[in-house]
Design a protein around this motif. Structure first.
Motif, short mmCIF file in Angstrom:
data_model
loop_
_atom_site.label_atom_id
_atom_site.label_comp_id
_atom_site.label_asym_id
_atom_site.label_seq_id
_atom_site.Cartn_x
_atom_site.Cartn_y
_atom_site.Cartn_z
N GLU A 23 21.57 11.51 -4.83
CA GLU A 23 22.48 12.24 -3.95
C GLU A 23 22.47 11.69 -2.53
O GLU A 23 23.50 11.57 -1.89
CB GLU A 23 22.11 13.73 -3.92
CG GLU A 23 22.33 14.45 -5.23
CD GLU A 23 23.80 14.53 -5.60
OE1 GLU A 23 24.63 14.76 -4.72
OE2 GLU A 23 24.10 14.34 -6.79
N LEU A 24 21.30 11.35 -2.01
CA LEU A 24 21.21 10.88 -0.64
C LEU A 24 21.62 9.42 -0.48
O LEU A 24 21.92 8.98 0.63
CB LEU A 24 19.79 11.09 -0.10
CG LEU A 24 19.34 12.55 -0.03
CD1 LEU A 24 17.90 12.63 0.43
CD2 LEU A 24 20.24 13.37 0.87
N SER A 25 21.65 8.67 -1.56
CA SER A 25 22.04 7.25 -1.51
C SER A 25 23.53 7.05 -1.70
O SER A 25 24.05 5.97 -1.41
CB SER A 25 21.28 6.46 -2.58
OG SER A 25 19.90 6.52 -2.33
N ARG A 26 24.21 8.05 -2.19
CA ARG A 26 25.65 7.92 -2.48
C ARG A 26 26.44 7.85 -1.18
O ARG A 26 26.21 8.62 -0.25
CB ARG A 26 26.11 9.11 -3.32
CG ARG A 26 27.51 8.97 -3.84
CD ARG A 26 27.88 10.07 -4.78
NE ARG A 26 27.88 11.33 -4.03
CZ ARG A 26 27.71 12.51 -4.57
NH1 ARG A 26 27.49 12.62 -5.84
NH2 ARG A 26 27.74 13.59 -3.83
N GLU A 27 27.37 6.91 -1.10
CA GLU A 27 28.22 6.75 0.07
C GLU A 27 29.28 7.86 0.11
O GLU A 27 29.75 8.31 -0.93
CB GLU A 27 28.94 5.39 0.02
CG GLU A 27 28.01 4.20 0.12
CD GLU A 27 27.41 4.05 1.50
OE1 GLU A 27 28.09 4.33 2.49
OE2 GLU A 27 26.24 3.63 1.57
N ALA A 28 29.64 8.26 1.31
CA ALA A 28 30.72 9.24 1.47
C ALA A 28 32.04 8.58 1.12
O ALA A 28 32.24 7.39 1.40
CB ALA A 28 30.75 9.75 2.91
N THR A 29 32.94 9.35 0.52
CA THR A 29 34.26 8.79 0.21
C THR A 29 35.08 8.71 1.49
O THR A 29 34.76 9.33 2.51
CB THR A 29 35.01 9.68 -0.80
OG1 THR A 29 35.27 10.95 -0.18
CG2 THR A 29 34.22 9.86 -2.08
N LYS A 30 36.13 7.93 1.46
CA LYS A 30 37.02 7.78 2.61
C LYS A 30 37.58 9.15 3.02
O LYS A 30 37.68 9.46 4.20
CB LYS A 30 38.15 6.82 2.27
CG LYS A 30 39.00 6.40 3.42
CD LYS A 30 39.99 5.33 2.99
CE LYS A 30 40.73 4.78 4.18
NZ LYS A 30 41.66 3.71 3.79
N GLU A 31 37.93 9.96 2.03
CA GLU A 31 38.47 11.29 2.30
C GLU A 31 37.43 12.18 2.99
O GLU A 31 37.75 12.93 3.90
CB GLU A 31 38.95 11.97 1.00
CG GLU A 31 40.17 11.30 0.38
CD GLU A 31 39.82 10.07 -0.45
OE1 GLU A 31 38.63 9.88 -0.82
OE2 GLU A 31 40.74 9.27 -0.71
N ASP A 32 36.18 12.10 2.53
CA ASP A 32 35.12 12.89 3.15
C ASP A 32 34.94 12.50 4.61
O ASP A 32 34.78 13.35 5.48
CB ASP A 32 33.79 12.71 2.41
CG ASP A 32 33.78 13.38 1.05
OD1 ASP A 32 34.57 14.32 0.84
OD2 ASP A 32 32.97 12.96 0.20
N VAL A 33 34.95 11.19 4.89
CA VAL A 33 34.77 10.71 6.26
C VAL A 33 35.93 11.18 7.13
O VAL A 33 35.73 11.63 8.26
CB VAL A 33 34.64 9.17 6.29
CG1 VAL A 33 34.62 8.66 7.72
CG2 VAL A 33 33.39 8.73 5.54
#
Length: 52
Positions: A23-33
Motif C-alpha cells: 500500500e505504501l509503495s504504490r504510486e498515486a494515480t494522475k487523478e489522485d494527484v
C-alpha cells in the motif's frame, strides 16, 4: 475533555489486513494527484558500514 485526552494518546495505526509495504509503495494515480488525494511517503533506512 477525557475524550480529547484519549485521542491524543493513541498511536498511529493502519487498518488490519492492509499490506503496509504494498500500500505504501504504490504510486498515486494522475487523478489522485490532481485532486490532491495522496500522501508523500518517505522510507528511511540505516546506512551501516559492514566493516565496523
Amino acid at each position: 475533555m477525557k475524550e480529547k485526552e484519549k485521542m491524543d494518546n493513541t498511536e498511529p495505526t493502519i487498518a488490519t489486513g492492509i499490506d503496509d509495504d504494498e500500500e505504501l509503495s504504490r504510486e498515486a494515480t494522475k487523478e489522485d494527484v490532481e485532486k490532491g488525494d495522496y500522501t508523500k511517503v518517505v522510507t528511511l533506512s540505516w546506512d551501516e558500514d559492514p566493516q565496523d
